[in-house]
Design a protein around this motif. Structure first.
Motif, PDB file in Angstrom:
ATOM      1  N   THR A  73      95.866 -22.288 -92.841  1.00  0.00           N
ATOM      2  CA  THR A  73      95.919 -20.828 -92.896  1.00  0.00           C
ATOM      3  C   THR A  73      97.012 -20.294 -91.982  1.00  0.00           C
ATOM      4  O   THR A  73      97.410 -20.954 -91.016  1.00  0.00           O
ATOM      5  CB  THR A  73      94.555 -20.216 -92.497  1.00  0.00           C
ATOM      6  OG1 THR A  73      94.576 -18.802 -92.726  1.00  0.00           O
ATOM      7  CG2 THR A  73      94.256 -20.446 -91.019  1.00  0.00           C
ATOM      8  N   HIS A 188      99.419 -20.572 -95.693  1.00  0.00           N
ATOM      9  CA  HIS A 188      98.834 -19.553 -96.563  1.00  0.00           C
ATOM     10  C   HIS A 188      98.370 -18.351 -95.741  1.00  0.00           C
ATOM     11  O   HIS A 188      97.437 -18.462 -94.942  1.00  0.00           O
ATOM     12  CB  HIS A 188      97.665 -20.129 -97.355  1.00  0.00           C
ATOM     13  CG  HIS A 188      98.032 -21.274 -98.240  1.00  0.00           C
ATOM     14  ND1 HIS A 188      98.847 -21.120 -99.344  1.00  0.00           N
ATOM     15  CD2 HIS A 188      97.719 -22.594 -98.194  1.00  0.00           C
ATOM     16  CE1 HIS A 188      99.010 -22.291 -99.934  1.00  0.00           C
ATOM     17  NE2 HIS A 188      98.348 -23.203 -99.253  1.00  0.00           N
ATOM     18  N   THR A 219      92.107 -24.661 -96.544  1.00  0.00           N
ATOM     19  CA  THR A 219      92.495 -23.322 -96.120  1.00  0.00           C
ATOM     20  C   THR A 219      91.238 -22.517 -95.861  1.00  0.00           C
ATOM     21  O   THR A 219      90.401 -22.356 -96.762  1.00  0.00           O
ATOM     22  CB  THR A 219      93.337 -22.606 -97.195  1.00  0.00           C
ATOM     23  OG1 THR A 219      94.473 -23.406 -97.519  1.00  0.00           O
ATOM     24  CG2 THR A 219      93.796 -21.247 -96.694  1.00  0.00           C
TER      25      THR A 219
END
Length: 349
Positions: A73, A188, A219
């Motif tokens: 993330t 992400h 994630t």
């Protein structure tokens, strides 16, 4: 450490059992430089030993043959300063995305549903709903009045937003925090808090780890709820926050195998353990791990030193047990380890 009951066993269900006193000067407000020069405490449960080293030596302490899962993330600039259209300053912190155009946010300042918020001539928001926990639901609009998708909002956050440093740092963010409060393998966008165990890696160290060990990603977009203390007297009465996650096929294949796994952080641990219990490869994770609900799949854990009476220290206790966890934290305080997001690390093997 809290005084133990006469039978020598602390009450794992009582929130106060996870409390400790931390000298304020041990709260890290800056990361080590370079990042992998931070300290590392290695806890070998089988041998019953505690080893003090530096993070750059971590690869020599990871058990051979295990696979490693990390969280890719990426932290967004989720903190915004603005004003109500009617006047009055506000501060807004995005908590998490709810759908394509609605967001759960925390707002400092009095606002009610229908309130219009102004950040600049190109970014506004409207409060749609007030939730029971005090958070608000909003959507954002541009200068034309069009409702912004997450991808469009990211452009404005990059222009106007601020890195959402944890409140216990008690300082404003600086330009370098945009890089320092971000794992080198962040990919992400969506987190409003960093997966802090990952902050210790430099690019060369991460590359060396990938050469020596099988690595896979998940994630999980860390939300502001990660800092929320457990306020209930009994930990099982705490309403656990939920966070959006996704596990790609390669990582699911690893989890479904019998390989030993090292989780880089509590976020990875919660995600993997939630998948093991539900078999859902994506969705919202609200798993609360503690000594009464220990991990079933993760074998080893890399983590930081966490806030007292937090769900994170309770997760650590799900690996070590409560009594050992509090002993380890006392050792860390005696040895002057640095605590919290920019602090030192602990490897549990």
């Amino acid at each position: 450490m809290k005084r133990l009951p006469e039978n020598g066993t602390p009450d794992t269900l009582k929130t106060d059992s996870y409390d400790y006193r931390l000298p304020p000067e041990l709260i890290a407000t800056e990361p080590a430089s370079p990042k992998d020069s931070s300290r590392l405490m290695v806890i070998d449960r089988a041998a019953g030993t505690v080893t003090h080293t530096v993070f750059s030596e971590i690869l020599s302490h990871i058990p051979k043959g295990c696979a490693i899962v990390y969280n890719d993330t990426k932290v967004i600039k989720a903190r915004l300063f603005g004003r109500k259209e009617s006047g009055g300053k506000i501060e807004l912190l995005i908590n998490r995305q709810l759908d394509a155009v609605r967001y759960s946010v925390l707002i400092r300042g009095k606002v009610k549903p229908g309130t219009k918020l102004v950040f600049d001539e190109r970014l506004r928001a409207e409060v749609l709903e007030r939730c029971q926990d005090g958070s608000r639901i909003v959507h954002f609009t541009d200068e034309s009045g069009g409702i912004l998708t997450f991808e469009a909002l990211l452009h404005h956050l990059e222009r106007l937003g601020h890195v959402p440093l944890p409140p216990y740092m008690q300082r404003e963010e600086r330009e370098e925090d945009a890089e320092l409060y971000q794992p080198v393998f962040a990919k992400h966008e969506g987190a409003v808090a960093a997966p802090t165990a990952s902050l210790h890696f430099t690019e060369p160290l991460f590359a060396a780890m990938k050469e020596r060990f099988d690595t896979s990603a998940i994630t999980l977009h860390v939300g502001a709820g990660t800092f929320k203390p457990v306020e209930a007297d009994i930990i099982t009465e705490h309403p656990m926050h939920s966070e959006i996650y996704e596990i790609p096929p390669q990582t699911r294949e690893l989890i479904d195998s019998e390989r030993k796994i090292l989780a880089l952080g509590t976020t990875v641990t919660r995600t993997v353990e939630y998948y093991v219990r539900t078999k859902k490869p994506f969705g919202e994770c609200n798993l609360f791990l503690h000594p009464g609900n220990p991990p079933r799949r993760i074998d080893h854990l890399l983590t930081n030193f966490h806030l007292p009476k937090s769900t994170l220290i309770m997760l650590v206790a799900s690996f070590l047990g409560l009594e050992m966890t509090m002993k380890v934290y006392n050792i860390a305080i005696e040895e002057r380890y640095r605590f919290y997001s920019y602090g030192d690390a602990m490897l549990i093997i």
